[in-house]
Design a protein around this motif. Structure first.
Motif, PDB file in Angstrom:
ATOM      1  N   VAL A 113       0.656  -1.311   0.087  1.00 45.52           N
ATOM      2  CA  VAL A 113       0.066   0.013   0.061  1.00 45.52           C
ATOM      3  C   VAL A 113       0.885   1.219   0.227  1.00 45.52           C
ATOM      4  O   VAL A 113       0.213   2.454  -0.205  1.00 45.52           O
ATOM      5  CB  VAL A 113      -0.916  -0.144   0.977  1.00 45.52           C
ATOM      6  CG1 VAL A 113      -1.825  -1.086   1.047  1.00 45.52           C
ATOM      7  CG2 VAL A 113      -0.178   0.047   2.695  1.00 45.52           C
ATOM      8  N   LEU A 114       2.099   1.032   0.111  1.00 44.74           N
ATOM      9  CA  LEU A 114       3.039   2.301   0.203  1.00 44.74           C
ATOM     10  C   LEU A 114       3.186   3.218  -0.804  1.00 44.74           C
ATOM     11  O   LEU A 114       3.166   4.358  -0.856  1.00 44.74           O
ATOM     12  CB  LEU A 114       4.458   1.944   0.814  1.00 44.74           C
ATOM     13  CG  LEU A 114       4.516   1.478   2.274  1.00 44.74           C
ATOM     14  CD1 LEU A 114       6.031   1.241   2.653  1.00 44.74           C
ATOM     15  CD2 LEU A 114       3.914   2.318   3.290  1.00 44.74           C
ATOM     16  N   PRO A 115       3.204   2.689  -2.169  1.00 49.03           N
ATOM     17  CA  PRO A 115       3.238   3.601  -3.316  1.00 49.03           C
ATOM     18  C   PRO A 115       2.083   4.545  -3.345  1.00 49.03           C
ATOM     19  O   PRO A 115       2.136   5.788  -3.498  1.00 49.03           O
ATOM     20  CB  PRO A 115       3.469   2.684  -4.527  1.00 49.03           C
ATOM     21  CG  PRO A 115       4.207   1.388  -3.942  1.00 49.03           C
ATOM     22  CD  PRO A 115       3.454   1.438  -2.577  1.00 49.03           C
ATOM     23  N   ALA A 116       0.620   4.009  -3.399  1.00 49.33           N
ATOM     24  CA  ALA A 116      -0.395   4.928  -3.683  1.00 49.33           C
ATOM     25  C   ALA A 116      -0.339   5.712  -2.309  1.00 49.33           C
ATOM     26  O   ALA A 116      -0.721   6.934  -2.546  1.00 49.33           O
ATOM     27  CB  ALA A 116      -1.489   3.849  -3.539  1.00 49.33           C
ATOM     28  N   LEU A 117      -0.292   5.297  -1.112  1.00 53.70           N
ATOM     29  CA  LEU A 117      -0.361   6.329  -0.039  1.00 53.70           C
ATOM     30  C   LEU A 117       0.693   7.334   0.065  1.00 53.70           C
ATOM     31  O   LEU A 117       0.530   8.499   0.373  1.00 53.70           O
ATOM     32  CB  LEU A 117      -0.303   5.321   1.350  1.00 53.70           C
ATOM     33  CG  LEU A 117      -1.711   4.615   1.617  1.00 53.70           C
ATOM     34  CD1 LEU A 117      -1.465   3.958   2.823  1.00 53.70           C
ATOM     35  CD2 LEU A 117      -2.838   5.107   1.103  1.00 53.70           C
ATOM     36  N   THR A 118       1.939   6.807  -0.402  1.00 57.40           N
ATOM     37  CA  THR A 118       3.018   8.032  -0.524  1.00 57.40           C
ATOM     38  C   THR A 118       2.627   9.092  -1.632  1.00 57.40           C
ATOM     39  O   THR A 118       2.882  10.275  -1.234  1.00 57.40           O
ATOM     40  CB  THR A 118       4.193   7.399  -0.882  1.00 57.40           C
ATOM     41  OG1 THR A 118       4.709   6.322   0.001  1.00 57.40           O
ATOM     42  CG2 THR A 118       5.508   8.241  -1.250  1.00 57.40           C
ATOM     43  N   LEU A 119       2.189   8.814  -2.614  1.00 58.28           N
ATOM     44  CA  LEU A 119       1.825   9.568  -3.736  1.00 58.28           C
ATOM     45  C   LEU A 119       0.697  10.558  -3.113  1.00 58.28           C
ATOM     46  O   LEU A 119       0.642  11.893  -3.180  1.00 58.28           O
ATOM     47  CB  LEU A 119       1.046   9.109  -4.872  1.00 58.28           C
ATOM     48  CG  LEU A 119       0.669   9.996  -6.007  1.00 58.28           C
ATOM     49  CD1 LEU A 119       1.741  10.802  -6.163  1.00 58.28           C
ATOM     50  CD2 LEU A 119      -0.051   9.271  -7.033  1.00 58.28           C
ATOM     51  N   ALA A 120      -0.325  10.230  -2.295  1.00 55.48           N
ATOM     52  CA  ALA A 120      -1.305  10.784  -1.512  1.00 55.48           C
ATOM     53  C   ALA A 120      -0.649  11.803  -0.633  1.00 55.48           C
ATOM     54  O   ALA A 120      -1.146  13.102  -0.480  1.00 55.48           O
ATOM     55  CB  ALA A 120      -2.155  10.082  -0.860  1.00 55.48           C
ATOM     56  N   SER A 121       0.121  11.463   0.208  1.00 58.59           N
ATOM     57  CA  SER A 121       0.833  12.103   1.303  1.00 58.59           C
ATOM     58  C   SER A 121       1.876  13.362   0.572  1.00 58.59           C
ATOM     59  O   SER A 121       1.633  14.224   0.955  1.00 58.59           O
ATOM     60  CB  SER A 121       1.568  11.239   2.116  1.00 58.59           C
ATOM     61  OG  SER A 121       0.939  10.786   3.220  1.00 58.59           O
ATOM     62  N   LEU A 122       2.636  13.050  -0.331  1.00 57.95           N
ATOM     63  CA  LEU A 122       3.327  13.924  -0.937  1.00 57.95           C
ATOM     64  C   LEU A 122       2.571  15.191  -1.576  1.00 57.95           C
ATOM     65  O   LEU A 122       2.847  16.368  -1.612  1.00 57.95           O
ATOM     66  CB  LEU A 122       4.190  13.300  -1.946  1.00 57.95           C
ATOM     67  CG  LEU A 122       5.414  12.348  -1.505  1.00 57.95           C
ATOM     68  CD1 LEU A 122       6.240  11.630  -2.315  1.00 57.95           C
ATOM     69  CD2 LEU A 122       6.153  13.198  -0.577  1.00 57.95           C
ATOM     70  N   SER A 123       1.447  14.821  -2.473  1.00 60.16           N
ATOM     71  CA  SER A 123       0.549  15.515  -2.873  1.00 60.16           C
ATOM     72  C   SER A 123      -0.018  16.648  -2.161  1.00 60.16           C
ATOM     73  O   SER A 123      -0.137  17.716  -2.173  1.00 60.16           O
ATOM     74  CB  SER A 123      -0.423  14.830  -3.907  1.00 60.16           C
ATOM     75  OG  SER A 123       0.144  14.074  -4.949  1.00 60.16           O
ATOM     76  N   GLY A 124      -0.451  16.018  -0.867  1.00 56.97           N
ATOM     77  CA  GLY A 124      -0.968  16.825  -0.230  1.00 56.97           C
ATOM     78  C   GLY A 124      -0.360  17.699   0.885  1.00 56.97           C
ATOM     79  O   GLY A 124      -0.495  18.708   1.061  1.00 56.97           O
TER      80      GLY A 124
END
Length: 282
Positions: free
Chosen positions: A78-89
């Motif tokens: 799950v880390l790739p998708a959640l990392t993208l969400a966190s970095l964008s936010g």
């Protein structure tokens, strides 16, 4: 005799605050609610304290992530998708910090902390509801449901739901803007919407908080270099890194019920702190 332009007692207070912030950030989050007021009390301007503190706590995040490396390896799906969400936010939140007045956050922060605490307190019931809903959907779709399908998986697994992605993105915006209580908010979100144990949620929370702090730190370096006080960054970085190493060991061993209790206690302390500042400022 001054050290880095500060009195020795001021250096000691900042180091102690950084150590405690690093420890509690890795266990639950909200370490900024310790370091930010201390920096302001030591004479640093609020925006400078906020930015310098966020940059200093990057070191704590690195140390905490290393401490949770086993759980993060188990959560890699799950880390790739959640990392993208966190970095964008986080990028959006850092931008808002640089262009919006601080008063805007002063009103929104208490509301966000209340939402986070509700997630944490009702997490067991909400998780059970999510599992039941998933089981009913599988039955409606004709998917075979094993006897243990309703049990929570031991480790996080794909796919990342749109709701989880959007909530993590929102937490990233929050964290990039102010940092404080980001861990409480993430723990509530991950505990409900991400499969796995509470320790896995804690590990992913620590990793995502680091991602947000990193993207915010880069933004500050590029667009707010004159607001960074490198003395505060250095003192917070060194002490929080040591504290985070201890916090990872505590977070892995603490029972879920006690972990929730600590999260709620820290969240309530942050809520009182922010409401008090809002009322006093008004």
């Amino acid at each position: 005799m001054e050290i880095l332009g500060l009195e020795p007692w001021q250096v000691v207070v900042i180091l102690l605050a950084g150590f405690w912030a690093g420890t509690i950030n890795t266990v639950v989050g909200s370490g900024t609610l310790v370091t930010f007021p201390v920096l302001v009390a030591m004479g640093f301007p609020p925006v400078t304290a906020q930015i310098s503190n966020a940059m200093g706590l990057v070191a704590a995040g690195v140390s905490g992530v290393f401490g949770y490396r086993r759980e993060l390896a188990e959560s890699r799906a799950v880390l790739p998708a959640l990392t993208l969400a966190s970095l964008s936010g986080g990028l959006l939140g850092a931008f808002l910090l640089l262009v919006l007045p601080e008063e805007v956050f002063g009103v929104a922060a208490p509301i966000l902390i209340v939402v986070a605490l509700c997630f944490v307190v009702f997490q067991p019931r909400m998780s059970a509801w999510v599992r039941r809903r998933k089981a009913r959907r599988q039955e409606a779709e004709g998917t075979p449901t094993p006897a243990l399908a309703a049990a929570e998986p031991e480790v996080p697994s794909r796919p990342v739901s749109p709701a989880l992605w959007l909530l993590v993105f929102g937490a990233g915006v929050y964290g990039g803007y102010f940092v404080a209580a980001q861990g409480v908010l993430l723990m509530g979100i991950l505990g409900v919407f991400m499969a796995g144990t509470l320790v896995h949620a804690n590990a992913v929370k620590t990793y995502l908080s680091l991602a947000v702090n990193l993207i915010a730190a880069v933004s500050y370096l590029l667009f707010a270099l004159d607001r960074i006080d490198w003395r505060a960054v250095l003192l917070i970085a060194v002490s929080s890194m040591l504290g985070a190493s201890l916090g990872a060991r505590i977070g892995r061993r603490i029972r879920p019920v006690w972990l929730r209790a600590v999260i709620v206690a820290v969240g309530l302390a942050g809520l009182v702190n922010m409401v008090w500042r809002l009322v006093a400022g008004g």
